[in-house]
Write an enzyme that holds these catalytic residues in place. Structure first.
Site, mmCIF file in Angstrom:
data_model
loop_
_atom_site.group_PDB
_atom_site.id
_atom_site.type_symbol
_atom_site.label_atom_id
_atom_site.label_comp_id
_atom_site.label_asym_id
_atom_site.label_seq_id
_atom_site.Cartn_x
_atom_site.Cartn_y
_atom_site.Cartn_z
ATOM 1 N N HIS A 94 0.808 -1.222 0.000
ATOM 2 C CA HIS A 94 0.000 0.000 0.000
ATOM 3 C C HIS A 94 0.839 1.269 0.000
ATOM 4 C CE1 HIS A 94 0.461 -0.207 4.502
ATOM 5 N NE2 HIS A 94 0.485 1.095 4.356
ATOM 6 N N ASP A 108 0.190 -7.638 1.384
ATOM 7 C CA ASP A 108 0.540 -6.224 1.541
ATOM 8 C C ASP A 108 2.058 -6.039 1.584
ATOM 9 O OD1 ASP A 108 -0.046 -3.496 1.682
ATOM 10 O OD2 ASP A 108 0.174 -3.483 3.849
ATOM 11 N N GLY A 159 3.034 6.455 8.289
ATOM 12 C CA GLY A 159 4.412 6.727 7.879
ATOM 13 C C GLY A 159 5.349 5.615 8.290
ATOM 14 N N ASN A 160 4.971 4.872 9.338
ATOM 15 C CA ASN A 160 5.739 3.688 9.732
ATOM 16 C C ASN A 160 5.514 2.515 8.772
ATOM 17 O OD1 ASN A 160 5.576 4.626 13.048
ATOM 18 N ND2 ASN A 160 7.444 3.700 12.260
ATOM 19 N N SER A 161 4.505 2.614 7.918
ATOM 20 C CA SER A 161 4.207 1.533 6.980
ATOM 21 C C SER A 161 5.449 1.122 6.210
ATOM 22 C CB SER A 161 3.152 1.979 5.970
ATOM 23 O OG SER A 161 1.883 1.981 6.534
ATOM 24 N N VAL A 194 -9.289 -25.315 -0.415
ATOM 25 C CA VAL A 194 -10.450 -25.496 0.457
ATOM 26 C C VAL A 194 -10.940 -24.143 0.955
ATOM 27 C CG1 VAL A 194 -9.743 -27.791 1.255
ATOM 28 C CG2 VAL A 194 -9.051 -25.760 2.562
#
Length: 518
Positions: free
Chosen positions: A128, A158, A262-264, A321
């Site tokens: 992201h 992600d 911002g830590n992403s 499954v």
């Protein structure tokens, strides 16, 4: 005696030269290896000298990691959209840069963090952080600004891998997330709120945590790809067909180290300065830290990164499954069992890996490779780290008896509507793109009567050169409605002033564009 001594010295010299030559050959061979091999070579020459002997002193770990965590800045074309309402999950949408289905006006600029994992410029971050960006710029800790190329993105986890054209970069050592213990000290390193390098401390609050953020978007995309009959079935039963099951993987490490927007994409490291997770999300009513952050385990990230480097995309193995966790807060009114642990198999994909091994709907998965399963992440992360063709042992409860099944995982062609649609995609070489017909659900969603979906774009060809992205729905070509690739090919020659005109729709609204016919 002198002769023997001379022979000994000569042998030692030859042995030493062979060792040095062998090492240099090994070093050259590692340049194009996996990320694990690159890391082994780097840290063989640059061992970490960190002690974590029981004291809460993180100075050495912070000093070792901070230089290898970078600031990522992205720019976007301005796109309008509808403002969203208020949802209990808005804090996740904010942290994920507006990835939620309620589309907000896309920012002209955004920022996140990334972790350098090789000297030659590979950086792991969140999907992201770089998704839909027109430009990705990395600011290194020595203040250099370097433009980055996106090597691969995986919405299912992600995660994303980018690369900068730089060498001799500081590297963060990958640890082993399987060894992470609840209660151990961890550090979060990144660039929150556009601040410079910031280090916060906390403990691991939980493991194998699922918060639903990736799964919610996955389900929405699956719904858009269902046939009209499957949509009606979903509306009646609330269940997706097995071929449209959710392939997202959420098995987060939860921490109370302060994490903010911002830590992403930044680093979650242990007290030894080893990377154990990639920070990805927060739980907050305000959009800012209120005590809980979530990181993707590094063992999962390692597999994704290696796939990007080797294949350019993720090669994921599937059991085939659909299942539901048992016990706790789960409301399994349709499940006929008194068991409170395990995963209840509600559906089996025909010709999938599980079906081939003899697993049936109604079975309950109790263990994966001998490890007890309590919740979805216990299975998802384990399988997410494997490839098609890999084998896994499932211990299944059926009619009161436990039985082991050896499963050989199959590729995405064995499951998933997305894979099936891709197989039916047809390329229009003049445009440098492939198309599939828009589904009934997509037409209903956007209020259109015609449309083909851009399923892929070829680098350097017409669509790529003018910025047309995968996922856009083309409704008209040169004013003619199109519902198939044949319609597109038939309408292309009907140009005006040697220009091709197209209309369509996307999540950001309607659009029109034109370009010269070639």
């Amino acid at each position: 005696m002198k002769k023997i001594l001379g022979i000994t010295v000569l042998a030692a010299f030859i042995g030493g030269a062979a060792a040095v030559g062998g090492y240099k050959l090994f070093e050259r061979n590692q340049i194009g290896g996996t990320i694990s091999e690159k890391q082994d070579l780097y840290f063989a020459n640059n061992p970490l000298k960190i002690s974590s002997a029981g004291t809460a002193d993180f100075t050495q770990a912070a000093a070792a990691v901070a230089p290898g965590v970078v600031h990522i800045k992205t720019t976007y074309a301005a796109k309008g959209g509808q403002g969203g309402g208020s949802s209990p999950f808005e804090m996740f949408d904010d942290f994920f840069g507006g990835r939620g289905r309620q589309q907000q006006r896309q920012p002209r600029a955004a920022s996140g963090s990334g972790v350098i994992i090789s000297q030659d410029g590979y950086i792991v971050t969140n999907n992201h952080v770089v998704e839909n960006a027109d430009k990705v710029e990395v600011i290194l800790t020595d203040r250099r600004k370097v433009e980055a190329k996106v090597i691969g993105r995986d919405p299912n986890t992600d995660l994303a891998l980018i690369k900068v054209n730089a060498t001799n970069l500081p590297v963060v050592k990958m640890g082993n997330s399987d060894n992470v213990q609840v209660g151990e000290w961890v550090l979060a390193v990144g660039y929150p709120l556009d601040l410079n390098t910031t280090v916060t401390a906390g403990i691991v609050s939980a493991k194998a945590r699922s918060i639903g953020i990736i799964g919610r978007e996955q389900q929405q995309e699956q719904l858009e790809n269902l046939s009209e009959e499957e949509v009606q079935q979903f509306n009646r039963t609330g269940k997706l067909p097995a071929s449209a099951m959710n392939s997202s993987i959420e098995s987060f490490i939860q921490t109370d180290a302060a994490i903010n927007p911002g830590n992403s994409g930044g680093a979650l490291v242990n007290a030894n300065g080893e990377l154990i997770g990639i920070n990805s999300a927060i739980a907050s009513q305000s959009g800012y830290n209120q005590g809980y952050g979530f990181a993707i385990p590094v063992n999962l990230a390692r597999k994704i990164v290696d796939d990007f480097m080797k294949y350019g995309s993720v090669k994921r193995g599937y059991i085939g499954v659909s299942f539901a966790p048992l016990g706790g807060d789960y409301n399994n009114k349709d499940v006929k069992t008194t068991e409170t642990t395990g995963l209840y198999i509600s559906d089996v994909v025909p010709n999938g890996a599980a079906a081939a091994a003899g697993i049936k709907a109604g079975d309950i998965i109790k263990k994966v490779d001998g490890v007890t399963v309590f919740d979805s992440p216990d299975l998802q992360e384990k399988i997410g780290r494997l490839n098609p063709g890999d084998k896994v042992k499932l211990t299944v409860l059926r009619e009161g008896s436990l039985k082991d099944y050896a499963i050989t995982l199959k590729g995405e062609s064995s499951v998933g509507v997305v894979a099936a649609n891709t197989a039916k995609a047809v390329e229009v070489s003049k445009l440098g793109a492939t198309f599939v017909p828009a589904t009934a659900a997509q037409k209903t969603k956007f209020g259109i009567n015609s449309g083909v979906v851009v399923s892929s774009v070829v680098t350097g060809k017409a669509f790529d050169n003018i910025g047309v992205e995968k996922g856009l729905i083309i409704t008209k070509v040169n004013g003619v409605p199109v519902n198939s690739v044949a319609d597109v090919q038939k309408a292309l020659p009907q140009t005006r002033n040697n220009m091709i005109y197209m209309s369509g729709v996307s999540a950001q609204g309607t659009f029109n564009f034109s370009f010269p016919a070639q």
